[in-house]
Design a protein around this motif. Structure first.
Motif, PDB file in Angstrom:
ATOM      1  N   ASN A 103     -37.873 -46.165  69.606  1.00 49.86           N
ATOM      2  CA  ASN A 103     -38.053 -47.723  69.540  1.00 49.86           C
ATOM      3  C   ASN A 103     -38.730 -48.023  68.380  1.00 49.86           C
ATOM      4  O   ASN A 103     -39.930 -47.948  67.944  1.00 49.86           O
ATOM      5  CB  ASN A 103     -39.010 -47.772  70.789  1.00 49.86           C
ATOM      6  N   GLN A 104     -38.092 -49.059  67.756  1.00 54.03           N
ATOM      7  CA  GLN A 104     -38.371 -49.744  66.302  1.00 54.03           C
ATOM      8  C   GLN A 104     -39.020 -51.263  66.695  1.00 54.03           C
ATOM      9  O   GLN A 104     -39.053 -51.707  65.587  1.00 54.03           O
ATOM     10  CB  GLN A 104     -37.530 -49.279  65.328  1.00 54.03           C
ATOM     11  N   ARG A 105     -39.035 -51.473  67.750  1.00 49.17           N
ATOM     12  CA  ARG A 105     -39.278 -53.032  68.135  1.00 49.17           C
ATOM     13  C   ARG A 105     -40.748 -53.150  67.913  1.00 49.17           C
ATOM     14  O   ARG A 105     -41.625 -52.263  68.039  1.00 49.17           O
ATOM     15  CB  ARG A 105     -38.639 -53.365  69.433  1.00 49.17           C
ATOM     16  N   SER A 106     -41.288 -54.361  67.905  1.00 50.01           N
ATOM     17  CA  SER A 106     -42.633 -54.896  67.656  1.00 50.01           C
ATOM     18  C   SER A 106     -43.019 -54.775  69.304  1.00 50.01           C
ATOM     19  O   SER A 106     -42.152 -55.186  70.265  1.00 50.01           O
ATOM     20  CB  SER A 106     -42.892 -56.070  67.144  1.00 50.01           C
ATOM     21  N   ARG A 107     -44.323 -54.653  69.461  1.00 43.44           N
ATOM     22  CA  ARG A 107     -44.929 -54.810  70.941  1.00 43.44           C
ATOM     23  C   ARG A 107     -45.020 -56.046  71.065  1.00 43.44           C
ATOM     24  O   ARG A 107     -45.282 -56.924  70.214  1.00 43.44           O
ATOM     25  CB  ARG A 107     -46.276 -54.025  70.875  1.00 43.44           C
ATOM     26  N   LEU A 222     -42.361 -43.463  72.383  1.00 45.57           N
ATOM     27  CA  LEU A 222     -41.053 -43.771  71.775  1.00 45.57           C
ATOM     28  C   LEU A 222     -41.071 -44.146  70.508  1.00 45.57           C
ATOM     29  O   LEU A 222     -40.291 -44.493  69.950  1.00 45.57           O
ATOM     30  CB  LEU A 222     -40.523 -44.877  72.736  1.00 45.57           C
ATOM     31  N   GLY A 223     -42.333 -43.947  69.954  1.00 41.80           N
ATOM     32  CA  GLY A 223     -42.569 -44.227  68.515  1.00 41.80           C
ATOM     33  C   GLY A 223     -41.951 -43.451  67.447  1.00 41.80           C
ATOM     34  O   GLY A 223     -41.904 -43.585  66.231  1.00 41.80           O
ATOM     35  N   LEU A 224     -41.724 -42.103  68.088  1.00 42.39           N
ATOM     36  CA  LEU A 224     -40.808 -41.004  67.186  1.00 42.39           C
ATOM     37  C   LEU A 224     -39.685 -40.906  67.660  1.00 42.39           C
ATOM     38  O   LEU A 224     -39.456 -41.235  68.931  1.00 42.39           O
ATOM     39  CB  LEU A 224     -41.878 -40.048  67.446  1.00 42.39           C
ATOM     40  N   LYS A 225     -38.787 -40.171  66.886  1.00 44.68           N
ATOM     41  CA  LYS A 225     -37.289 -39.893  67.071  1.00 44.68           C
ATOM     42  C   LYS A 225     -37.554 -38.791  68.174  1.00 44.68           C
ATOM     43  O   LYS A 225     -38.067 -37.894  68.203  1.00 44.68           O
ATOM     44  CB  LYS A 225     -36.658 -39.597  66.040  1.00 44.68           C
ATOM     45  N   PRO A 226     -36.658 -38.918  69.494  1.00 42.42           N
ATOM     46  CA  PRO A 226     -36.810 -37.708  70.343  1.00 42.42           C
ATOM     47  C   PRO A 226     -36.362 -36.599  69.922  1.00 42.42           C
ATOM     48  O   PRO A 226     -35.857 -36.342  68.828  1.00 42.42           O
ATOM     49  CB  PRO A 226     -35.659 -38.256  71.462  1.00 42.42           C
ATOM     50  N   GLY A 227     -36.913 -35.257  70.514  1.00 46.26           N
ATOM     51  CA  GLY A 227     -36.638 -33.932  69.904  1.00 46.26           C
ATOM     52  C   GLY A 227     -35.845 -33.095  70.960  1.00 46.26           C
ATOM     53  O   GLY A 227     -36.037 -33.193  72.109  1.00 46.26           O
TER      54      GLY A 227
END
Length: 282
Positions: A103-107, A222-227
């Motif tokens: 998730n790269q959207r703003s809060r 969700l601030g990091l790419k899932p692993g």
């Protein structure tokens, strides 16, 4: 026609997640992985943008090289697994499912910190579009790939979490889950850049809305790419109760604060042990 717009009077003081970090990561009830290298940060990280350029490049290089090496090593087991899935149950060999990624959207900003200012004529629609883009939402959806471990009618009554001794699992499905062989096709997701080798486990959109309500600050993971694997998966396993999800959030935030290539290598080495022992599987 004139209109009004809500303007955040706290734009200059963005949330640095200090309270969330202290509440979760410093919780004395959480398992403390002594083997994890702790980074000395000037301020808590919020998301992937807080990682240094060298860390982001290093993780991507590790993802590509690691995925290619694993696909080469596991080529024969993948073929055998595909045949076993085909012979033991009806349905496709590869299971596809929508998951939620980075998730790269703003809060969404707190309404209590907003003040009204007039909008010029003709600006109302454009402002509304900007507001929608800035609204905090879930991460980017993507299709995850796995070897199928459940019957094709497993969700005829709706989506639900897997449980221990799940009756929907196929004859070979339990073995695939225990050995994590069902996860191997996700290496394709890693190569595509939708996932990383190490990161938070991607969840289904059907469950995220509920989890975001029941587990405070769940969406921050969700601030990091899932692993494909991660700190939470290695320590907490794959339990799917609410307490388990709270622990996962704690560990995912701990990983975010200490995300670096060296820690990724450590998590991957720990994952080998988890795979060999079958611990934490459902």
């Amino acid at each position: 026609m004139s209109a009004s717009v809500l303007v955040d009077d706290a734009d200059v003081r963005s949330d640095d997640l200090s309270d969330i970090f202290d509440h979760y990561v410093a919780d004395e009830n959480l398992p403390s992985p002594e083997w994890l290298t702790r980074l000395k940060l000037e301020r808590p990280r919020r998301n992937v943008r807080c990682l240094s350029l060298s860390t982001r490049i290093g993780k991507r290089v590790l993802d590509i090289v690691g995925a290619l090496v694993l696909l080469t090593i596991l080529a024969v087991p993948m073929v055998v697994t595909a045949i076993a899935v085909r012979l033991t149950s009806r349905g496709p060999i590869i299971f596809r499912q929508t998951r939620v990624g980075l998730n790269q959207r703003s809060r969404r900003r707190d309404r209590r910190n907003r003040i009204f200012q007039p909008l010029a004529d003709g600006e109302e629609r454009r402002q509304s579009e900007r507001d929608r883009r800035q609204t905090y939402g879930f991460g980017l959806p993507f299709t995850i790939y796995k070897f199928r471990t459940m019957r094709i009618d497993a969700e005829k009554d709706g989506a639900r979490f897997a449980v221990a001794n799940d009756p929907r699992v196929t004859p070979i499905g339990g073995f695939l889950r225990k050995t994590r062989l069902d996860e191997v096709p996700q290496l394709w997701n890693v190569l595509r850049g939708e996932m990383s080798l190490v990161g938070p486990r991607p969840e289904r959109p059907e469950f995220i809305e509920k989890l975001s309500v029941e587990v405070p600050n769940y969406l921050h993971r969700l601030g990091l790419k899932p692993g494909l694997t991660g700190l939470a998966q290695v320590i907490n396993g794959y339990d799917n109760d609410i307490d388990g999800f709270r622990r996962k959030v704690s560990l995912d935030l701990l990983y975010l604060q200490n995300c670096c290539v060296w820690n990724d290598v450590k998590v991957l080495l720990r994952t080998v042990r988890v795979v060999l022992t079958g611990s934490g599987a459902l």
